[in-house]
Design a protein around this motif. Sequence first.
Motif, PDB file in Angstrom:
ATOM      1  N   UNK A 253      67.097  11.515  27.005  1.00 33.45           N
ATOM      2  CA  UNK A 253      67.001  12.706  26.163  1.00 33.45           C
ATOM      3  C   UNK A 253      68.381  13.275  25.857  1.00 33.45           C
ATOM      4  N   UNK A 254      69.235  13.333  26.871  1.00 33.84           N
ATOM      5  CA  UNK A 254      70.601  13.837  26.675  1.00 33.84           C
ATOM      6  C   UNK A 254      71.368  12.948  25.709  1.00 33.84           C
ATOM      7  N   UNK A 255      71.248  11.629  25.862  1.00 31.24           N
ATOM      8  CA  UNK A 255      71.937  10.699  24.965  1.00 31.24           C
ATOM      9  C   UNK A 255      71.392  10.826  23.538  1.00 31.24           C
ATOM     10  N   UNK A 256      70.072  11.003  23.397  1.00 32.94           N
ATOM     11  CA  UNK A 256      69.489  11.179  22.071  1.00 32.94           C
ATOM     12  C   UNK A 256      70.080  12.405  21.381  1.00 32.94           C
ATOM     13  N   UNK A 257      70.270  13.488  22.143  1.00 36.26           N
ATOM     14  CA  UNK A 257      70.902  14.673  21.565  1.00 36.26           C
ATOM     15  C   UNK A 257      72.320  14.405  21.122  1.00 36.26           C
ATOM     16  N   UNK A 258      73.077  13.637  21.909  1.00 35.53           N
ATOM     17  CA  UNK A 258      74.463  13.333  21.539  1.00 35.53           C
ATOM     18  C   UNK A 258      74.534  12.491  20.265  1.00 35.53           C
ATOM     19  N   UNK A 259      73.671  11.467  20.146  1.00 33.89           N
ATOM     20  CA  UNK A 259      73.776  10.566  18.994  1.00 33.89           C
ATOM     21  C   UNK A 259      73.236  11.213  17.718  1.00 33.89           C
ATOM     22  N   UNK A 260      72.335  12.186  17.851  1.00 33.63           N
ATOM     23  CA  UNK A 260      71.828  12.891  16.668  1.00 33.63           C
ATOM     24  C   UNK A 260      72.660  14.135  16.354  1.00 33.63           C
ATOM     25  N   UNK A 261      73.657  14.413  17.186  1.00 36.07           N
ATOM     26  CA  UNK A 261      74.446  15.643  17.077  1.00 36.07           C
ATOM     27  C   UNK A 261      75.015  15.843  15.679  1.00 36.07           C
ATOM     28  N   UNK A 262      75.636  14.816  15.128  1.00 37.39           N
ATOM     29  CA  UNK A 262      76.308  14.953  13.832  1.00 37.39           C
ATOM     30  C   UNK A 262      75.334  14.915  12.658  1.00 37.39           C
ATOM     31  N   UNK A 263      74.130  14.388  12.876  1.00 38.74           N
ATOM     32  CA  UNK A 263      73.161  14.278  11.780  1.00 38.74           C
ATOM     33  C   UNK A 263      72.373  15.570  11.568  1.00 38.74           C
TER      34      UNK A 263
END
Length: 686
Positions: A253-263
């Motif tokens: 979940x934390x990684x998903x937030x990081x990778x979607x951060x800029x989108x």
Amino acid sequence: MDAVSRPAVAELPVSDPVLIFALAMIAFLVAPLLFGRYRLPGIVGIILVGAAIGPNALGVLERDATIVLLGEVGLIYLMFVAGLEIDLDGFFEGVDRSVVFGLLSFLVPQAVGTVAGVAVLGLSIPAALLFASIFASHTLLAYPVVNRLGIATDEAMTATIGGTILTDTLALLVLAIVVASAEGALDAAFWAQLGVGLTLFFVGVWVLVPRIGAWFFRTVNEESYFEFLFVMSTLFVCAYLAELAGVEPIVGAFLAGLVLNRLIPAHGTLMNRIEFVGNALFIPFFLLSVGMLVDARAIAEGPRTLLIAGVLIVSVLATKFAAAWIAGRLYGYSADQVRGMFALSLGQAAAALAIVLIGFQVGIDGFDQEMVNAVVLMILAVSVISPAVMERAGKRIALAGERSDYDPADRAQRLLIPFADDSDNAEGLVDLALAIREPRASDPLRAVTVVEPGEGADARVARAEATLDRTAEYASGAEVPLKSGTRLNYNVASGIVNAAVENRASTVVIGWDGARSREQRVFGEVIDQVLRRTTQQVLVSRVREPLGTARELVVLFPPGIAHNAGFGEAVHTVKTLADRSGTRVRGVVVGDDPRRYERLFEGVEPEIAAGFEGVEDWKALLEVLRDDVSSRDLVVCLSARRGTVGWHPQLQTLPKSISTLVDGDFVVVYPASAERADDRRFLRLR
């Protein structure tokens, strides 16, 4: 017809699903509002309510399968939002310092906490590693203070904010390794499987999710809720894939937030929906679930809970300060910057709760009821200490910084004038708005009247429209267009705040009659709420006479106001007002060097004749207002919102004193601040 069976309301624990949900919603509503009055985070309130109504106290609710399920969903959602809200730009801007501080802020607490866990608490090495990771991470509880004081761009603060990525990621990796080791031997096969699984998972998510997300947002033009559903699908698929890779779902979940951060734009509609659903529903259920694990009787019956809490609190205070001190020595930060880094990295919430809850559920040695109680006590303690230390250090950092010269061309001016439906001073407010309007401004003035629905609303709307029509006709005499509108809202202040946001107003010009109201703190309930919930420059005025008849502009400068984020814009506004009304400026500086303020004043356009003098304290200022200001003078007071740089308790009563001591007109100017205090986001953990 068969009689319908009704649940017995008095039965405890409550079993009726409708009543369970109703009680939960009441807890989510009341607890944060109540704790907010004492400047405590809403998360603490919900946890304590969960403890009070849970099976270990009053027994109103059971921690049954439904509560557990919603709590797990809330935990996953919480870590996802934490990843989304991390400032990646700030991290990469000073990546070297962020990496160094992030490593220090993790390694020092992790090392000390592991030793303390083994030596003081008698934990096994794996359990001690997990114990240390509870406070090796950090949650930016004091970030709202940093933002409000306008010091988020300070180098030390940027390094601390960026370091959050490393501390949280490393703490969650420790959690993953310890939990995985509890289910098998730490042999070569385990490390190989964990290494390969994590590598495939991280690389796959980091490479594929941003590409899929970019394609989806470019091509799907259906109803906007499909964007939200796509984000939720990505979140829970990543959480499940993390579980397949051998780590906890919260890592995914934390990684998903990081990778979607800029989108996902930080202030866009989609982010608002994500935060709204999380803050209103999922995250509170997680906090309630954690609270139900707390057993207050364990605290009273034995010393172990207090011992663990004491070790946690002492360790987090000592190690986070040590990390900040080392970073300060490496990079030459001031003592106040070091204290600011310490305060900002001290906060504990999201990762700490996640780690202790998962350790408890998995059955890690030593992670029992007492450990959960102790972590809650630690969170309560640092929730009080972290913002308080940040407030003191942050103000000193802001005062030590230099504000850049204000350039009116940097920001388009948009003026909003809120009127009451029966306003008898609309023309005076329009005159004031015209007097501060930029000479080359092309945007029209904007006026709004907010009417409360209910009995007689039609008549009030009609009066408001008539007032706005007369105001537009009056403004047209100056060849300035005015756009107006009437809106219904049960909260007048909310209507004004929403209008300011929708019109992208840079300045709000609002009238005050000087009268004391029943709910008054500074001006009254409506104006006080507008000031509290906006960041724009706000002018609160009592203008009865034509501005051109003023003999002199008496401008009051409270101590420290020059360090306010919007000081330059406020000075420009005052000088424009003096220029348009053809008056000379007399600056009165309270408890500070008048020559310094004179230099700052001269550095802002336009050029205006001005003289400056100083008074020793607030009492001397009131004597000047009483004895040395005429009814033909226009008094302008630069003030500050509560909690911002330049705020003094005396500013709360100063407007009332001015209205009492001064017979003429006056304007109180609140410079633009760095952050809007949104009441709804009580659960934000950054």
